[in-house]
Design an enzyme around this catalytic site. Sequence first.
Site, mmCIF file in Angstrom:
data_model
loop_
_atom_site.group_PDB
_atom_site.id
_atom_site.type_symbol
_atom_site.label_atom_id
_atom_site.label_comp_id
_atom_site.label_asym_id
_atom_site.label_seq_id
_atom_site.Cartn_x
_atom_site.Cartn_y
_atom_site.Cartn_z
ATOM 1 C CG HIS A 155 -12.839 28.811 2.958
ATOM 2 N ND1 HIS A 155 -11.946 28.714 1.914
ATOM 3 C CD2 HIS A 155 -12.559 27.774 3.787
ATOM 4 C CE1 HIS A 155 -11.166 27.657 2.104
ATOM 5 N NE2 HIS A 155 -11.520 27.076 3.237
ATOM 6 C CE LYS A 159 -9.636 30.505 4.967
ATOM 7 N NZ LYS A 159 -9.055 30.140 6.281
#
Length: 267
Positions: A155, A159
């Site tokens: 990600h 995040k």
Amino acid sequence: MRRIAVMGAAGRMGKTLIEAVQQTPGAGLTAAIDRPDSSLVGADAGELAALGRIGVLLSDDLAKVADEFDVLIDFTHPSVTLKNLAFCRKHGKAMIIGTTGFTVEEKQLLAEAGKDIPIVFAANFSVGVNLSLKLLDMAARVLGDDVDIEIIEAHHRHKVDAPSGTALRMGEVVANALGRDLQEVAVYGREGQTGARDRKTIGFATVRAGDVVGDHTVLFAAEGERLEITHKASSRMTFAKGAVRAALWLDGREPGLYDMQDVLELR
């Protein structure tokens, strides 16, 4: 028209949700909320999402717009979502929850609230990811204990939780199919002299870099062959469209804690 409110509307996901709501027939954005200290409070939600004015102003308090929506979409933070959950439960509002990072105890609070209001809670609202979960269940049941299982996810650098909620959900699906308890068999990263791999374990590897929207691969490795089931998201819109689809699906539903497998009729 299904009246939809978006929490965290000034954020990246919030803006995408606003766009998705406005693009979906039968849905309409009637409230948008962000944190009280946001400098954007009072701005037109449509302009925030680069859609032009839509006449919905960004609010700083869910209570101020309590009469203006039927269902709240919340992709924020566990502490924020739980406060909103209590509000929606008290006022009889449906919820779509895409927040990740809940503890086991916090997930139980969602289940309790589901006794009074309809909720769709999913680690990932992408149709593709939820089809992948179905495939993972099938693969795990067929391959059984003859493979080593690893889950690799990537990600963007912003995040804050790891592994991702989607990766953990994939692990739960595989573990359940094999009759294992994920909390007992999960291995989160490896370092040093780890010794030989225990076949019963399910490994997790996490990457955080750049602007990766979300990549997930589950590896089933046997002697002589490997099966990889991969999903790659290139836009947050795929999650947003799934959330709006779930919001429409909840219309008229009885109280309960549902997930995207229910929405997509994959059970």
